[in-house]
Design a protein around this motif. Structure first.
Motif, PDB file in Angstrom:
ATOM      1  N   GLY A  76       4.469  35.627  16.950  1.00 40.69           N
ATOM      2  CA  GLY A  76       4.557  36.999  17.451  1.00 40.69           C
ATOM      3  C   GLY A  76       5.960  37.395  17.852  1.00 40.69           C
ATOM      4  O   GLY A  76       6.890  37.407  17.050  1.00 40.69           O
ATOM      5  N   ALA A  77       6.141  37.676  19.138  1.00 39.49           N
ATOM      6  CA  ALA A  77       7.446  38.098  19.657  1.00 39.49           C
ATOM      7  C   ALA A  77       8.384  36.917  19.888  1.00 39.49           C
ATOM      8  O   ALA A  77       9.552  37.107  20.232  1.00 39.49           O
ATOM      9  CB  ALA A  77       7.256  38.869  20.960  1.00 39.49           C
ATOM     10  N   LEU A 106      11.661  37.617  14.424  1.00 39.64           N
ATOM     11  CA  LEU A 106      11.918  36.221  14.781  1.00 39.64           C
ATOM     12  C   LEU A 106      13.182  35.697  14.117  1.00 39.64           C
ATOM     13  O   LEU A 106      13.989  35.004  14.751  1.00 39.64           O
ATOM     14  CB  LEU A 106      10.717  35.353  14.395  1.00 39.64           C
ATOM     15  CG  LEU A 106       9.436  35.595  15.192  1.00 39.64           C
ATOM     16  CD1 LEU A 106       8.247  34.899  14.516  1.00 39.64           C
ATOM     17  CD2 LEU A 106       9.577  35.128  16.630  1.00 39.64           C
ATOM     18  N   SER A 107      13.374  36.028  12.854  1.00 42.89           N
ATOM     19  CA  SER A 107      14.580  35.588  12.150  1.00 42.89           C
ATOM     20  C   SER A 107      15.822  36.227  12.745  1.00 42.89           C
ATOM     21  O   SER A 107      16.852  35.561  12.949  1.00 42.89           O
ATOM     22  CB  SER A 107      14.479  35.937  10.658  1.00 42.89           C
ATOM     23  OG  SER A 107      13.420  35.235  10.040  1.00 42.89           O
ATOM     24  N   ALA A 110      16.518  34.738  16.306  1.00 41.79           N
ATOM     25  CA  ALA A 110      16.992  33.354  16.211  1.00 41.79           C
ATOM     26  C   ALA A 110      18.455  33.318  15.776  1.00 41.79           C
ATOM     27  O   ALA A 110      19.264  32.553  16.319  1.00 41.79           O
ATOM     28  CB  ALA A 110      16.119  32.557  15.240  1.00 41.79           C
ATOM     29  N   ASP A 111      18.796  34.160  14.802  1.00 46.78           N
ATOM     30  CA  ASP A 111      20.193  34.234  14.348  1.00 46.78           C
ATOM     31  C   ASP A 111      21.100  34.755  15.457  1.00 46.78           C
ATOM     32  O   ASP A 111      22.186  34.220  15.693  1.00 46.78           O
ATOM     33  CB  ASP A 111      20.304  35.136  13.116  1.00 46.78           C
ATOM     34  CG  ASP A 111      19.721  34.505  11.857  1.00 46.78           C
ATOM     35  OD1 ASP A 111      19.502  33.273  11.861  1.00 46.78           O
ATOM     36  OD2 ASP A 111      19.482  35.245  10.883  1.00 46.78           O
ATOM     37  N   ALA A 112      20.664  35.807  16.136  1.00 49.46           N
ATOM     38  CA  ALA A 112      21.475  36.416  17.191  1.00 49.46           C
ATOM     39  C   ALA A 112      21.731  35.442  18.338  1.00 49.46           C
ATOM     40  O   ALA A 112      22.803  35.471  18.962  1.00 49.46           O
ATOM     41  CB  ALA A 112      20.805  37.683  17.708  1.00 49.46           C
ATOM     42  N   LEU A 113      20.757  34.592  18.614  1.00 45.13           N
ATOM     43  CA  LEU A 113      20.884  33.632  19.716  1.00 45.13           C
ATOM     44  C   LEU A 113      21.529  32.320  19.285  1.00 45.13           C
ATOM     45  O   LEU A 113      21.742  31.430  20.113  1.00 45.13           O
ATOM     46  CB  LEU A 113      19.503  33.343  20.314  1.00 45.13           C
ATOM     47  CG  LEU A 113      18.753  34.529  20.921  1.00 45.13           C
ATOM     48  CD1 LEU A 113      17.383  34.095  21.416  1.00 45.13           C
ATOM     49  CD2 LEU A 113      19.546  35.166  22.044  1.00 45.13           C
ATOM     50  N   GLY A 114      21.821  32.194  17.994  1.00 45.95           N
ATOM     51  CA  GLY A 114      22.435  30.968  17.496  1.00 45.95           C
ATOM     52  C   GLY A 114      21.504  29.778  17.506  1.00 45.95           C
ATOM     53  O   GLY A 114      21.943  28.633  17.653  1.00 45.95           O
ATOM     54  N   LEU A 115      20.218  30.017  17.316  1.00 46.23           N
ATOM     55  CA  LEU A 115      19.226  28.941  17.327  1.00 46.23           C
ATOM     56  C   LEU A 115      19.073  28.369  15.918  1.00 46.23           C
ATOM     57  O   LEU A 115      18.175  28.740  15.160  1.00 46.23           O
ATOM     58  CB  LEU A 115      17.886  29.458  17.862  1.00 46.23           C
ATOM     59  CG  LEU A 115      17.882  29.867  19.337  1.00 46.23           C
ATOM     60  CD1 LEU A 115      16.552  30.530  19.697  1.00 46.23           C
ATOM     61  CD2 LEU A 115      18.138  28.658  20.240  1.00 46.23           C
ATOM     62  N   ASN A 117      18.025  25.600  15.083  1.00 40.57           N
ATOM     63  CA  ASN A 117      16.873  24.694  14.957  1.00 40.57           C
ATOM     64  C   ASN A 117      15.569  25.437  14.679  1.00 40.57           C
ATOM     65  O   ASN A 117      14.495  24.831  14.702  1.00 40.57           O
ATOM     66  CB  ASN A 117      16.723  23.851  16.223  1.00 40.57           C
ATOM     67  CG  ASN A 117      16.505  24.685  17.485  1.00 40.57           C
ATOM     68  OD1 ASN A 117      16.934  25.841  17.562  1.00 40.57           O
ATOM     69  ND2 ASN A 117      15.862  24.104  18.488  1.00 40.57           N
ATOM     70  N   VAL A 118      15.658  26.741  14.416  1.00 43.51           N
ATOM     71  CA  VAL A 118      14.456  27.559  14.162  1.00 43.51           C
ATOM     72  C   VAL A 118      14.310  27.836  12.673  1.00 43.51           C
ATOM     73  O   VAL A 118      15.272  28.163  11.982  1.00 43.51           O
ATOM     74  CB  VAL A 118      14.542  28.897  14.926  1.00 43.51           C
ATOM     75  CG1 VAL A 118      13.488  29.884  14.415  1.00 43.51           C
ATOM     76  CG2 VAL A 118      14.355  28.675  16.421  1.00 43.51           C
TER      77      VAL A 118
END
Length: 212
Positions: A76-77, A106-107, A110-115, A117-118
């Protein structure tokens, strides 16, 4: 404590989240900015994102492995998947979500937060039953345990653990899911009380290990 009393400046958040706080706070801010607009959360949820959603999601993390593959069903979010990824940086976190617009969010987040591992997987859990084997599968507000177990256990390797956030009826759900739990040898199913910060109610987390 009223749910809306927690703000991003609350020092207890820094103490609780530690090194992951900056990333988790950025996720909170992204939800405040875009969550309602993109249909991810309702307007009443914005003031209580920390207490009702983010801290609630974080309460599952102590029951998850530090490394390996963790799958979040119905992300979801990004609750709890994005929170988990921030707090378990050495784990690979797969976010399984059937809705395209949510996968896009979600994509992006995740990119914006530099994750790094997602990985976002668009589809239903059943579509991935032969695609990978996870060390842990988690979910929040997705389905009752009997149904959730049928979706989740086939994704787990033998010895892997189902770790899900539940409400006050957690033990009743375990009792109702006896058949599916027995099928996968998950005879150790139990309810744990998972605290976060002082002043908030504990959350119920159900764990069960796949042994066959």
């Amino acid at each position: 404590m009223a749910e809306q009393d927690i703000t991003s400046e609350d020092p207890r958040l820094v103490e609780y989240f530690g090194e992951s706080f900056t990333t988790v706070r950025a996720f909170h801010d992204a939800l405040v900015d875009q969550g309602e607009l993109r249909g991810l959360i309702g307007p009443r949820e914005v003031p209580r994102l920390w207490s009702r959603h983010i801290l609630n999601s974080a309460s599952v993390v102590p029951f998850l492995p530090e490394e390996g593959t963790i799958v979040d069903l119905g992300s979801g979010a990004g609750l709890p998947g994005i929170v988990i990824a921030a707090m378990r940086p050495r784990a690979q976190v797969l976010l399984v979500e059937p809705m395209e617009r949510r996968c896009t969010w979600l994509s992006e987040v995740a990119d914006a937060l530099g994750l790094g591992n997602v990985e976002v997987k668009r589809g239903r859990a059943e579509e991935f039953h032969d695609a990978f084997e996870a060390d842990a599968v988690t979910a929040r507000a997705v389905a009752a345990l009997d149904k959730l177990g049928r979706w989740a256990f086939p994704l787990l390797k033998r010895g892997g653990e189902l770790v899900v956030l539940k409400g006050r009826s957690a033990q009743d759900e375990i009792d109702a899911a006896t058949k599916v739990l027995r099928k996968y040898g998950a005879t150790d199913a139990q309810v744990h009380e998972a605290p976060t910060i002082d002043g908030l109610d504990t959350t119920s987390v159900v764990t069960a290990t796949r042994t066959r």
